[in-house]
Motif scaffolding. Structure first.
Motif, PDB file in Angstrom:
ATOM      1  N   CYS A  65      38.295  54.293  35.072  1.00 12.48           N
ATOM      2  CA  CYS A  65      38.543  53.083  35.426  1.00 12.48           C
ATOM      3  C   CYS A  65      37.600  52.133  35.416  1.00 12.48           C
ATOM      4  N   ARG A  66      36.116  52.398  35.610  1.00 22.60           N
ATOM      5  CA  ARG A  66      35.146  51.532  35.417  1.00 22.60           C
ATOM      6  C   ARG A  66      34.899  51.054  33.966  1.00 22.60           C
ATOM      7  N   ARG A  69      37.934  48.660  32.852  1.00 23.80           N
ATOM      8  CA  ARG A  69      37.625  47.394  33.585  1.00 23.80           C
ATOM      9  C   ARG A  69      36.670  46.541  32.736  1.00 23.80           C
ATOM     10  N   ASP A  73      40.046  45.613  30.012  1.00 25.45           N
ATOM     11  CA  ASP A  73      41.438  46.371  29.990  1.00 25.45           C
ATOM     12  C   ASP A  73      41.976  46.219  31.529  1.00 25.45           C
ATOM     13  N   ARG A  74      43.090  45.386  31.681  1.00 20.03           N
ATOM     14  CA  ARG A  74      43.520  45.145  32.907  1.00 20.03           C
ATOM     15  C   ARG A  74      44.933  45.920  33.354  1.00 20.03           C
ATOM     16  N   GLY A  96      38.043  49.248  40.045  1.00 22.79           N
ATOM     17  CA  GLY A  96      38.994  48.642  39.489  1.00 22.79           C
ATOM     18  C   GLY A  96      40.243  49.089  39.562  1.00 22.79           C
ATOM     19  N   ASP A  98      44.048  49.810  41.207  1.00 27.48           N
ATOM     20  CA  ASP A  98      45.149  48.638  41.868  1.00 27.48           C
ATOM     21  C   ASP A  98      45.638  49.316  43.024  1.00 27.48           C
ATOM     22  N   THR A 176      38.363  40.732  40.774  1.00 27.29           N
ATOM     23  CA  THR A 176      39.150  41.670  40.073  1.00 27.29           C
ATOM     24  C   THR A 176      40.765  41.079  39.791  1.00 27.29           C
ATOM     25  N   ARG A 177      41.132  41.668  39.088  1.00 22.02           N
ATOM     26  CA  ARG A 177      42.773  40.939  39.121  1.00 22.02           C
ATOM     27  C   ARG A 177      43.442  41.199  40.408  1.00 22.02           C
TER      28      ARG A 177
END
Length: 248
Positions: A65-66, A69, A73-74, A96, A98, A176-177
């Protein structure tokens, strides 16, 4: 077109069972056994969503994940974890991710969370829409944030929703997103008290129930990034109802 799920799970039985269930649900599934393979596959063919086990040999789910991100990459990420402590779940969100599902899980919950993540990223423009005051509990003067020149402004905040950038005063915020989406929702509805269920629906597309800590965790993240010494707090808790953005 079926949506592609990249599944990384080192437990063979869980991996095969979840791969079969997702395939029967209509997803196109690429299943791998560790984090190294997950990164390689994610770089090779970008999936619509990733499902990552936290505890994997070599590179674990948090590291995957890290890395993604950090590369910008979202792609939405759902973590599978046997760790039930709040601090462990927060670690995944900090990396990161969701959302997360705790093992042992009901496969229907995995489906629901995947649908929620894909709805969030499948909007025409990818951003949360402003809510009318009736969707929450409005204050007497609530009118929402004005938008000028492509920028949202409220309570000393500016947001460029197209560039996904935000500032408090002259200081740019590193968000973050999910943090950005949550802040945008609050800014668009500045002065309006948004209830928990409304926020869950608009940000996650799914109400996790009264026992969920997801929203409180992300509000805490935003407060730490927004707050400044000597400056007024911007996100206010209305006990038993929800949250509102305003500068007192």
């Amino acid at each position: 077109m079926p949506q592609n799920v990249l599944l990384a799970e080192d437990d063979r039985a869980i991996r095969h069972a979840l791969e079969r269930a997702l395939t029967l649900e209509g997803y196109e599934v690429t299943a791998v056994a560790d984090g190294v393979e997950a990164l390689a596959q994610a770089h090779r063919t970008r999936p619509d969503v990733l499902v990552l086990d936290v505890m994997m040999p070599g590179i674990d789910g948090l590291q995957v994940c890290r890395v993604l991100r950090a590369e910008g990459d979202r792609t939405p990420i759902l973590m599978l974890t046997a760790l039930v402590e709040t601090a462990d779940r927060i670690a995944g969100l900090d990396a990161g991710a969701d959302d997360y599902v705790v093992k042992p899980f009901d496969v229907e919950e995995v489906f629901a969370r995947l649908r929620a993540l894909l709805r969030r990223t499948g909007n025409a423009d990818g951003f949360a829409r402003p809510l009318p005051p009736s969707a929450g509990v409005a204050t007497a003067t609530a009118t929402g944030a004005p938008e000028t020149g492509g920028l949202l402004t409220a309570a000393g905040l500016r947001m460029d929703v197209q560039a996904r950038r935000a500032w408090r005063g002259t200081r740019e915020l590193e968000l973050t997103r999910t943090e950005f989406d949550l802040l945008e929702l609050l800014v668009r509805n500045a002065g309006i008290v948004l209830d928990h269920a409304t926020i869950y629906d608009r940000i996650w597309g799914y109400d996790f129930g009264p026992g969920s800590k997801n929203l409180a965790v992300y509000v805490g993240y935003l407060r730490r990034k927004l707050d400044e010494p000597g400056a007024p707090a911007l996100i206010h808790t209305v006990r038993g109802v929800g949250y509102a953005l305003r500068e007192d």
